[in-house]
Write a protein that holds these residues in place. Structure first.
Motif, mmCIF file in Angstrom:
data_model
loop_
_atom_site.group_PDB
_atom_site.id
_atom_site.type_symbol
_atom_site.label_atom_id
_atom_site.label_comp_id
_atom_site.label_asym_id
_atom_site.label_seq_id
_atom_site.Cartn_x
_atom_site.Cartn_y
_atom_site.Cartn_z
ATOM 1 N N TYR B 33 0.824 -1.212 0.000
ATOM 2 C CA TYR B 33 0.000 0.000 0.000
ATOM 3 C C TYR B 33 0.857 1.260 0.000
ATOM 4 C CZ TYR B 33 -3.724 -3.135 1.530
ATOM 5 O OH TYR B 33 -4.641 -4.153 1.605
ATOM 6 N N TRP B 34 0.262 2.321 -0.541
ATOM 7 C CA TRP B 34 0.823 3.658 -0.377
ATOM 8 C C TRP B 34 -0.239 4.548 0.275
ATOM 9 C CZ3 TRP B 34 5.739 4.867 -0.685
ATOM 10 C CH2 TRP B 34 6.578 4.094 -1.489
ATOM 11 N N TYR B 35 0.188 5.176 1.377
ATOM 12 C CA TYR B 35 -0.660 6.123 2.088
ATOM 13 C C TYR B 35 -0.009 7.498 2.049
ATOM 14 C CZ TYR B 35 -3.588 2.508 4.274
ATOM 15 O OH TYR B 35 -4.469 1.482 4.508
ATOM 16 N N GLN B 44 -4.226 8.886 4.419
ATOM 17 C CA GLN B 44 -5.206 8.683 3.360
ATOM 18 C C GLN B 44 -4.675 7.602 2.420
ATOM 19 O OE1 GLN B 44 -5.409 12.114 0.855
ATOM 20 N NE2 GLN B 44 -6.701 11.142 -0.675
ATOM 21 N N LEU B 45 -5.481 6.569 2.196
ATOM 22 C CA LEU B 45 -5.056 5.517 1.269
ATOM 23 C C LEU B 45 -5.010 6.066 -0.139
ATOM 24 C CD1 LEU B 45 -4.442 2.541 0.636
ATOM 25 C CD2 LEU B 45 -6.903 2.169 0.434
ATOM 26 N N LEU B 46 -3.831 5.956 -0.785
ATOM 27 C CA LEU B 46 -3.678 6.431 -2.150
ATOM 28 C C LEU B 46 -3.946 5.321 -3.151
ATOM 29 C CD1 LEU B 46 -0.426 8.589 -2.166
ATOM 30 C CD2 LEU B 46 -2.787 9.373 -2.408
ATOM 31 N N THR B 47 -3.273 4.211 -2.960
ATOM 32 C CA THR B 47 -3.374 3.103 -3.901
ATOM 33 C C THR B 47 -2.758 1.868 -3.276
ATOM 34 O OG1 THR B 47 -2.947 2.422 -6.199
ATOM 35 C CG2 THR B 47 -1.185 3.613 -5.071
ATOM 36 N N TYR B 48 -2.997 0.722 -3.901
ATOM 37 C CA TYR B 48 -2.383 -0.507 -3.431
ATOM 38 C C TYR B 48 -2.116 -1.386 -4.650
ATOM 39 C CZ TYR B 48 -6.933 -2.661 -4.205
ATOM 40 O OH TYR B 48 -8.091 -3.100 -4.781
ATOM 41 N N ILE B 49 -1.283 -2.401 -4.445
ATOM 42 C CA ILE B 49 -1.001 -3.344 -5.515
ATOM 43 C C ILE B 49 -0.989 -4.743 -4.923
ATOM 44 C CG2 ILE B 49 1.517 -3.105 -5.297
ATOM 45 C CD1 ILE B 49 1.620 -3.332 -8.403
ATOM 46 N N PHE B 50 -1.579 -5.667 -5.611
ATOM 47 C CA PHE B 50 -1.581 -7.048 -5.193
ATOM 48 C C PHE B 50 -0.257 -7.674 -5.615
ATOM 49 C CE2 PHE B 50 -3.304 -10.666 -3.436
ATOM 50 C CZ PHE B 50 -3.467 -11.715 -4.318
ATOM 51 N N SER B 51 0.209 -8.649 -4.858
ATOM 52 C CA SER B 51 1.561 -9.164 -5.063
ATOM 53 C C SER B 51 1.751 -9.911 -6.381
ATOM 54 C CB SER B 51 1.950 -10.071 -3.899
ATOM 55 O OG SER B 51 1.033 -11.142 -3.794
ATOM 56 N N MET B 53 0.895 -8.676 -9.235
ATOM 57 C CA MET B 53 0.940 -7.641 -10.262
ATOM 58 C C MET B 53 2.330 -7.019 -10.307
ATOM 59 S SD MET B 53 -2.663 -5.832 -9.235
ATOM 60 C CE MET B 53 -2.563 -4.524 -10.458
ATOM 61 N N ASP B 54 2.696 -6.484 -11.467
ATOM 62 C CA ASP B 54 3.966 -5.771 -11.603
ATOM 63 C C ASP B 54 3.773 -4.262 -11.589
ATOM 64 O OD1 ASP B 54 4.882 -8.186 -14.091
ATOM 65 O OD2 ASP B 54 5.352 -8.173 -11.946
ATOM 66 N N MET B 55 2.613 -3.828 -12.067
ATOM 67 C CA MET B 55 2.401 -2.406 -12.222
ATOM 68 C C MET B 55 0.908 -2.088 -12.056
ATOM 69 S SD MET B 55 3.228 0.093 -15.455
ATOM 70 C CE MET B 55 1.673 -0.084 -16.288
ATOM 71 N N LYS B 56 0.663 -0.910 -11.518
ATOM 72 C CA LYS B 56 -0.720 -0.441 -11.434
ATOM 73 C C LYS B 56 -0.704 1.057 -11.671
ATOM 74 C CE LYS B 56 -4.736 -0.243 -8.421
ATOM 75 N NZ LYS B 56 -5.296 -0.565 -7.076
ATOM 76 N N GLN B 57 -1.593 1.531 -12.534
ATOM 77 C CA GLN B 57 -1.645 2.970 -12.815
ATOM 78 C C GLN B 57 -3.011 3.512 -12.438
ATOM 79 O OE1 GLN B 57 0.083 4.005 -16.490
ATOM 80 N NE2 GLN B 57 -0.182 6.191 -16.185
ATOM 81 N N ASP B 58 -3.006 4.666 -11.805
ATOM 82 C CA ASP B 58 -4.242 5.304 -11.390
ATOM 83 C C ASP B 58 -4.056 6.799 -11.524
ATOM 84 O OD1 ASP B 58 -6.215 5.266 -8.288
ATOM 85 O OD2 ASP B 58 -6.576 6.151 -10.258
ATOM 86 N N GLN B 59 -4.509 7.353 -12.642
ATOM 87 C CA GLN B 59 -4.370 8.775 -12.971
ATOM 88 C C GLN B 59 -2.888 9.164 -12.919
ATOM 89 O OE1 GLN B 59 -7.265 10.575 -10.251
ATOM 90 N NE2 GLN B 59 -8.837 10.353 -11.819
ATOM 91 N N ARG B 60 -2.482 10.071 -12.044
ATOM 92 C CA ARG B 60 -1.083 10.506 -12.014
ATOM 93 C C ARG B 60 -0.165 9.545 -11.266
ATOM 94 N NH1 ARG B 60 0.339 15.030 -9.417
ATOM 95 N NH2 ARG B 60 -1.520 15.141 -8.101
ATOM 96 N N THR B 62 1.605 5.896 -10.488
ATOM 97 C CA THR B 62 2.001 4.600 -11.025
ATOM 98 C C THR B 62 2.761 3.856 -9.948
ATOM 99 O OG1 THR B 62 2.218 5.512 -13.257
ATOM 100 C CG2 THR B 62 3.269 3.380 -12.834
ATOM 101 N N VAL B 63 2.331 2.637 -9.662
ATOM 102 C CA VAL B 63 3.013 1.795 -8.688
ATOM 103 C C VAL B 63 3.722 0.685 -9.445
ATOM 104 C CG1 VAL B 63 2.749 0.285 -6.693
ATOM 105 C CG2 VAL B 63 1.250 2.267 -6.953
ATOM 106 N N LEU B 64 5.001 0.486 -9.137
ATOM 107 C CA LEU B 64 5.782 -0.597 -9.719
ATOM 108 C C LEU B 64 6.218 -1.540 -8.611
ATOM 109 C CD1 LEU B 64 8.085 1.346 -12.213
ATOM 110 C CD2 LEU B 64 5.996 0.065 -12.732
ATOM 111 N N LEU B 65 6.091 -2.841 -8.862
ATOM 112 C CA LEU B 65 6.479 -3.850 -7.878
ATOM 113 C C LEU B 65 7.477 -4.812 -8.497
ATOM 114 C CD1 LEU B 65 6.191 -5.270 -5.156
ATOM 115 C CD2 LEU B 65 4.217 -6.501 -6.095
ATOM 116 N N ASN B 66 8.632 -4.939 -7.854
ATOM 117 C CA ASN B 66 9.654 -5.901 -8.248
ATOM 118 C C ASN B 66 9.768 -6.912 -7.113
ATOM 119 O OD1 ASN B 66 12.098 -7.313 -8.537
ATOM 120 N ND2 ASN B 66 13.036 -5.643 -9.666
#
Lengths: 113, 112
Positions: B33-35, B44-51, B53-60, B62-66
């Motif tokens: 998660y990013w808060y 405030q919860l901004l976004t999250y990514i499930f393990s 996934m490699d990438m998730k984009q939500d408007q401005r 972008t979450v990247l997971l390695n």
């Protein structure tokens, strides 16, 4: 509007005094949490509750107590045993099955007189 | 044990992209998660990514997971002065009920 309400916003504690911080939510969330935030330390979990009448200790429960008599309410008492209570306290709630999507209150800042 | 690490401070100019980095140690983490925390306020919860996934984009955002390197990043495009805040990375340990482990937060300062 749905949300989490913490009160008071500022609280002062005298030496040897117990104080209680209020946390109320109308999101119908099962789980509730209390965190302590110190400058540069991030959030540390004090107590959490997954269901009414049940709660578990977090990483820094010593000197604190909680109750969960109603789904909407999860008050935190900072006891006189907590020797360094000055901090920013945050309450949060979540739907039980997704413990990570937590919704936070605005916080209570506790200081010692 | 669980530990989430972040750099403490990032300064960018308005209009630039910001990249906030996070490393975690528990490979069994299922959600990351990013808060965001503005001064004197809650998170405030901004976004999250499930393990898985490699990438998730939500408007401005972008979450990247390695997963191999246990590295998570949050990219904010076209950073605005209103994005100035502390950003926390957090991990949840399992697919059922879980508490979160938070990093210490990265303070983002956006200058005009």
């Amino acid at each position: 509007d749905g949300g989490i309400t913490q009160s008071p916003k500022y609280l002062f504690r005298k030496e040897g005094q117990n104080v209680t911080l209020s946390c109320e939510q109308n999101l119908n969330h099962d789980a509730m949490y209390w965190y302590r935030q110190d400058p540069g330390q991030g959030l540390r979990l004090i107590y959490y509750s997954q269901i009414v009448n049940d709660f578990q200790k977090g990483d820094i429960a010593e000197g604190y107590s909680v109750s969960r008599e109603k789904k909407e309410s999860f008050p935190l008492t900072v006891t006189s045993a907590q020797k360094n209570p000055t901090a920013f306290y945050l309450c949060a709630s979540s739907i039980e099955s997704r413990g990570g999507d937590q919704y936070f209150g605005a916080g209570t800042r506790l200081s010692v007189l | 044990g669980e530990d989430v690490e972040q750099s403490l401070f990032l300064s960018v100019r308005e209009g630039d992209s910001s990249v906030i980095n996070c490393t975690y140690t528990d490979s069994s983490s299922t959600y990351l998660y990013w808060y965001k925390q503005e001064p004197g306020a809650g998170l405030q919860l901004l976004t999250y990514i499930f393990s898985n996934m490699d990438m998730k984009q939500d408007q401005r955002l972008t979450v990247l997971l390695n997963k191999k390197d246990k590295h998570l990043s949050l990219r904010i495009a076209d950073t605005q002065t209103g994005d100035s805040a502390i950003y926390f990375c957090a991990e949840a340990m399992n697919s059922g009920y879980s508490t979160l482990t938070f990093g210490k937060g990265t303070m983002l300062l956006v200058s005009p």
